[in-house]
Design a protein around this motif. Structure first.
Motif, PDB file in Angstrom:
ATOM      1  N   THR A  63     -22.331  -1.773   5.804  1.00 26.32           N
ATOM      2  CA  THR A  63     -21.452  -2.041   4.671  1.00 26.32           C
ATOM      3  C   THR A  63     -20.582  -0.821   4.377  1.00 26.32           C
ATOM      4  OG1 THR A  63     -23.029  -1.218   3.028  1.00 26.32           O
ATOM      5  CG2 THR A  63     -23.227  -3.541   3.690  1.00 26.32           C
ATOM      6  N   HIS A  64     -19.562  -1.027   3.549  1.00 25.33           N
ATOM      7  CA  HIS A  64     -18.699   0.088   3.168  1.00 25.33           C
ATOM      8  C   HIS A  64     -19.499   1.127   2.380  1.00 25.33           C
ATOM      9  CE1 HIS A  64     -15.389  -3.199   3.312  1.00 25.33           C
ATOM     10  NE2 HIS A  64     -15.626  -2.702   4.503  1.00 25.33           N
ATOM     11  N   PRO A 134     -12.417  -6.249   4.510  1.00 25.36           N
ATOM     12  CA  PRO A 134     -12.131  -5.213   3.509  1.00 25.36           C
ATOM     13  C   PRO A 134     -11.854  -5.795   2.124  1.00 25.36           C
ATOM     14  CG  PRO A 134     -10.198  -5.618   4.849  1.00 25.36           C
ATOM     15  CD  PRO A 134     -11.299  -6.454   5.443  1.00 25.36           C
ATOM     16  N   SER A 135     -12.082  -4.971   1.103  1.00 30.01           N
ATOM     17  CA  SER A 135     -11.704  -5.337  -0.255  1.00 30.01           C
ATOM     18  C   SER A 135     -10.248  -4.942  -0.462  1.00 30.01           C
ATOM     19  CB  SER A 135     -12.609  -4.611  -1.256  1.00 30.01           C
ATOM     20  OG  SER A 135     -12.412  -3.207  -1.137  1.00 30.01           O
ATOM     21  N   SER A 136      -9.810  -4.934  -1.720  1.00 30.68           N
ATOM     22  CA  SER A 136      -8.414  -4.600  -1.994  1.00 30.68           C
ATOM     23  C   SER A 136      -8.097  -3.151  -1.661  1.00 30.68           C
ATOM     24  CB  SER A 136      -8.078  -4.884  -3.462  1.00 30.68           C
ATOM     25  OG  SER A 136      -8.977  -4.160  -4.304  1.00 30.68           O
ATOM     26  N   ASP A 137      -9.113  -2.275  -1.671  1.00 28.24           N
ATOM     27  CA  ASP A 137      -8.880  -0.866  -1.345  1.00 28.24           C
ATOM     28  C   ASP A 137     -10.005  -0.352  -0.457  1.00 28.24           C
ATOM     29  OD1 ASP A 137      -8.135   1.772  -1.178  1.00 28.24           O
ATOM     30  OD2 ASP A 137      -7.620   1.952  -3.296  1.00 28.24           O
ATOM     31  N   PHE A 138      -9.863  -0.576   0.826  1.00 28.37           N
ATOM     32  CA  PHE A 138     -10.880  -0.192   1.808  1.00 28.37           C
ATOM     33  C   PHE A 138     -11.162   1.302   1.752  1.00 28.37           C
ATOM     34  CE2 PHE A 138     -11.587   1.484   6.140  1.00 28.37           C
ATOM     35  CZ  PHE A 138     -12.791   0.865   6.441  1.00 28.37           C
ATOM     36  N   ASP A 141     -13.347   2.383  -1.055  1.00 26.75           N
ATOM     37  CA  ASP A 141     -14.735   1.960  -0.853  1.00 26.75           C
ATOM     38  C   ASP A 141     -15.507   2.945   0.014  1.00 26.75           C
ATOM     39  OD1 ASP A 141     -14.385  -0.267  -2.386  1.00 26.75           O
ATOM     40  OD2 ASP A 141     -14.087  -1.644  -0.706  1.00 26.75           O
ATOM     41  N   GLN A 146     -14.737   4.186  -6.121  1.00 25.02           N
ATOM     42  CA  GLN A 146     -15.068   3.121  -7.065  1.00 25.02           C
ATOM     43  C   GLN A 146     -16.525   3.180  -7.500  1.00 25.02           C
ATOM     44  OE1 GLN A 146     -13.971  -0.391  -4.941  1.00 25.02           O
ATOM     45  NE2 GLN A 146     -11.793  -0.112  -5.275  1.00 25.02           N
ATOM     46  N   GLU A 682      -7.891  -9.176   5.088  1.00 25.84           N
ATOM     47  CA  GLU A 682      -8.233 -10.137   4.042  1.00 25.84           C
ATOM     48  C   GLU A 682      -6.950 -10.726   3.502  1.00 25.84           C
ATOM     49  OE1 GLU A 682     -10.625 -12.400   2.204  1.00 25.84           O
ATOM     50  OE2 GLU A 682     -11.716 -10.571   2.670  1.00 25.84           O
ATOM     51  N   SER A 687     -10.278 -14.333   6.222  1.00 28.99           N
ATOM     52  CA  SER A 687     -10.600 -12.925   6.432  1.00 28.99           C
ATOM     53  C   SER A 687     -11.094 -12.701   7.854  1.00 28.99           C
ATOM     54  CB  SER A 687     -11.676 -12.470   5.437  1.00 28.99           C
ATOM     55  OG  SER A 687     -12.855 -13.235   5.610  1.00 28.99           O
ATOM     56  N   SER A 689     -13.436  -9.865  10.037  1.00 28.59           N
ATOM     57  CA  SER A 689     -14.345  -8.725   9.910  1.00 28.59           C
ATOM     58  C   SER A 689     -13.821  -7.543  10.708  1.00 28.59           C
ATOM     59  CB  SER A 689     -15.753  -9.105  10.377  1.00 28.59           C
ATOM     60  OG  SER A 689     -15.728  -9.556  11.702  1.00 28.59           O
TER      61      SER A 689
END
Length: 709
Positions: A63-64, A134-138, A141, A146, A682, A687, A689
């Motif tokens: 995970t990130h 990824p989320s909005s800001d890889f 993360d 965050q 994403e 999405s 991976s």
């Protein structure tokens, strides 16, 4: 009816006491735990920074958050940061630099669609792993920007999502028994453990109690600290003539890796399967041979002495397992003393560690982070005070600046940006990738006589690996067979073993279907075999349920064995008849292959072709089927795209930038931890991976295929 050409060690590596073992695909837990002990001894011999040879579990996903843990540990070292749950980094103080390359806009699909173009990356890095989309800001993360929020201090944008005082449903957390006992702030792990008296109150099985006479003691002797490993335990039970008995056990390590997932045959007659609660049926349990004693043995081998169990109704689960605590009283006293002595310091430290970013770790060491990126791709990281950001106009300028600036910093992030695939092209390429691997795993064999023994032929082809389907082809003058294997190694082994061999007096040809997707198959198979992750890994077919025990008994024959991966059927949990063995060097693997395919073992095998993370990724691609050999013309979208030879085209970019990153990598100083991250994509259309590649420069070069033990 075997063909005429039929192919007629390890010192257990001992391990660390704190060790997360692989998930349900890994069967030889003893091998894994033994390996860590030897690795710990080797630390005093070779003072070089190195990564664990087995980084991740079966599906190889990290995970990130786990990536952030690793980066913080690389900066601060083992005494300042809890161990990363995804991997092991030894001798951090011998690391010289950390360099992270981010290929923004690329995903795992890019890597395997243009696998041959990514020549340097696939050969240089032994450790590969999946990344979630990824989320909005890889970038935030993986750096931990965050994670600075502490429980109780919610961001403003989340305030509206919680029930207000005027809502119909109001929640008063102050009356919650957990909050009343531990407070609303984060606390150390040792504060959350049940005390001796609490275990007695809640009827936990304790050694010496009248109802625990036949229970197996854990012999727990490890000191529990805030860094002790957590394991989630859950059991399913049925009702037998003697009461409730175990039917399934699941054990999950911190980070979400499934360590153990076993169906269990009760000793007594089942009167109620309790299906509505457990999901267990007679059909599911019929083929199971694992007993409670087997599970008890596995648990004792898997769990380190300082393991902490987490779960719901753990008292019932432990009673079903018939496991009791042996020295609970002494252990509880030790925990209470430790909690009293270290509580103020540890509580603050744990909160600080969990909510500290990589930037803050660097700042505490008096260092700065270098961030190179295109001006259009600047993020929150760019404005951070402890970050030296250099914004460039193009990827080319980013590369030029990297050559100059990286040697001046101990921690660098270099971000290149590429256009992601359009949504329609992404879907099309995903389907075609699945078809390509399906066709590569399919073979045609024949001709056979019209009176051939079909059952014997099926048995012959199944001896090379797990088979999805066997189809008799009658369109030809003489019968042929189409065999679709589950894994690429099975198909390749069948071709190498049977092509040109006399079977029932007829010389047969075994080959793959020839389509536009398999024209470069021979080249691709050769390059897969040379992939650094496959170096030192062998594939074996025909293994029995007792293979692991036999292997351990003969461990002196298999020097350098690092892991035994025994895949299981996802539906019934039974062990499949093939496995992968991973060795420290190519030479050790080659020697073991010769032994295991020889007269005494009589297994079929070859060097591995598919990296471990690839299996789960292929399962996640959209299903698409077509009769093997059918010629399909690609839609104009990809056909036109691939004909446009431009510098920023994905295929050209993969070749060009993979090579340029390789040149930059070779200029890095020895002892540099290097990560290549393809974050994934994403969008509203779906999405993809990501993929990560990791290595330490000296370590990667020392694991060349020519090196033997």
């Amino acid at each position: 009816m075997e063909p005429e050409k039929e192919r007629t060690g390890r010192t257990p590596k001992k391990g660390r006491k704190r060790r997360l073992v692989p998930n349900k695909l890994v069967g030889a837990s003893e091998v894994m735990r033994d390996r860590w002990d030897l690795e710990e001894r080797q630390q005093s011999e070779a003072k070089k920074a190195r990564l664990s040879a087995i980084l991740f579990a079966g599906n190889r996903e990290i995970t990130h958050g786990q990536l952030c843990e690793l980066l913080k540990r690389a900066v601060l070292g083992k005494f300042s940061v809890p161990k990363p749950s995804g991997c092991q980094l030894f001798h951090q103080n011998h690391l010289n630099n950390v360099v992270v390359f981010i290929l923004q806009g690329m995903s795992q699909l890019h890597f395997y669609r243009f696998y041959l173009e990514f020549g340097f990356l696939r050969k240089a890095f032994r450790h590969k792993f999946c990344l979630p989309p990824p989320s909005s800001d890889f970038l935030a993360d993986i750096i931990g920007l965050q994670k600075k929020q502490i429980i109780g201090d919610l961001p403003k944008e989340m305030e509206g999502s919680l029930p207000s005082s005027s809502s119909k449903v109001s929640i008063n957390l102050q009356n919650d028994p957990i909050v009343q006992k531990y407070g609303s702030k984060k606390v150390s792990l040792t504060r959350c453990l049940l005390t001796k008296e609490e275990m007695k109150t809640y009827h936990f099985p304790l050694q010496g109690f009248p109802d625990c006479e036949n229970f197996v003691p854990t012999k727990c002797c490890g000191s529990i600290t805030d860094n002790s490993p957590l394991f989630g335990l859950d059991c399913e039970m049925c009702l037998t003539s003697k009461g409730r008995e175990l039917t399934r056990i699941s054990l999950v390590a911190e980070g979400g890796c499934c360590v153990m997932d076993e169906l269990v045959k009760p000793d007594n007659k089942i009167v109620d399967y309790l299906t509505s609660f457990s999901g267990i049926t007679k059909k599911i349990l019929n083929p199971v041979t694992t007993t409670l004693k087997d599970v008890q043995r596995q648990l004792k081998a898997l769990l380190p002495p300082n393991a902490v169990l987490v779960g719901h109704s753990l008292d019932l689960d432990l009673r079903a397992l018939k496991i009791a605590e042996l020295n609970l009283e002494a252990l509880a006293s030790h925990q209470e003393l430790e909690a009293a002595r270290l509580e103020p310091k540890n509580t603050a430290e744990v909160v600080q560690q969990l909510n500290t970013s990589v930037l803050e770790c660097l700042d505490s060491m008096g260092q700065k982070l270098l961030f190179l990126t295109r001006e259009a791709d600047a993020t929150e990281l760019s404005s951070s005070k402890n970050c030296q950001t250099i914004k460039c106009l193009s990827n080319k300028e980013v590369l030029e600046q990297a050559r100059v600036e990286i040697p001046r910093f101990t921690f660098s992030i270099v971000q290149f940006s590429f256009e992601p695939f359009p949504p329609n092209l992404t879907e099309e390429m995903s389907k075609r990738m699945r078809i390509k691997w399906m066709e590569m795993s399919t073979v045609y064999a024949g001709p056979f006589s019209k009176t051939c023994n079909l059952r014997a032929l099926k048995r012959l082809f199944k001896s090379f690996g797990p088979v999805r389907s066997v189809t008799l082809i009658l369109e030809t003058h003489q019968p042929h067979l189409c065999i679709q294997y589950e894994i690429l190694e099975g198909a390749q082994l069948a071709i190498e073993s049977l092509d040109g061999i006399l079977v029932e007096g007829t010389c047969i040809k075994v080959q793959r279907p020839v389509t536009e997707l398999t024209l470069d198959c021979d080249i691709l198979v050769n390059e897969l075999e040379q992939d650094s992750e496959n170096q030192g890994t062998i594939y074996l077919s025909g293994v029995s349920e007792t293979f692991k025990e036999h292997l351990l008994q003969q461990s002196s024959l298999f020097l350098g064995l690092e892991a035994v991966i025994l895949p299981k059927d996802l539906k019934n949990g039974k062990q499949k008849k093939y496995c992968f063995l991973r060795f420290k060097t190519f030479g050790s693997a080659q020697r073991a292959l010769g032994i295991l395919t020889g007269e005494n073992w009589k297994l079929k095998g070859r060097h591995a072709l598919t990296p471990r993370h690839l299996h789960s990724w292929l399962r996640g691609l959209p299903s698409e089927s077509r009769p093997p050999g059918l010629h399909v013309i690609p839609p104009p979208s990809e056909q036109e795209t691939l004909q446009v030879v431009k510098v920023d085209h994905p295929k050209i970019a993969a070749w060009r930038w993979g090579r340029k990153i390789g040149e930059l990598y070779h200029s890095l100083c020895p002892g540099t931890l290097c990560l290549i991250l393809l974050p994934g994509t994403e969008s509203t259309h779906g999405s993809l991976s990501g993929l990560g590649l990791m290595g330490i420069k000296d370590e990667e070069e020392s694991n060349s295929p020519n090196e033997c033990l």
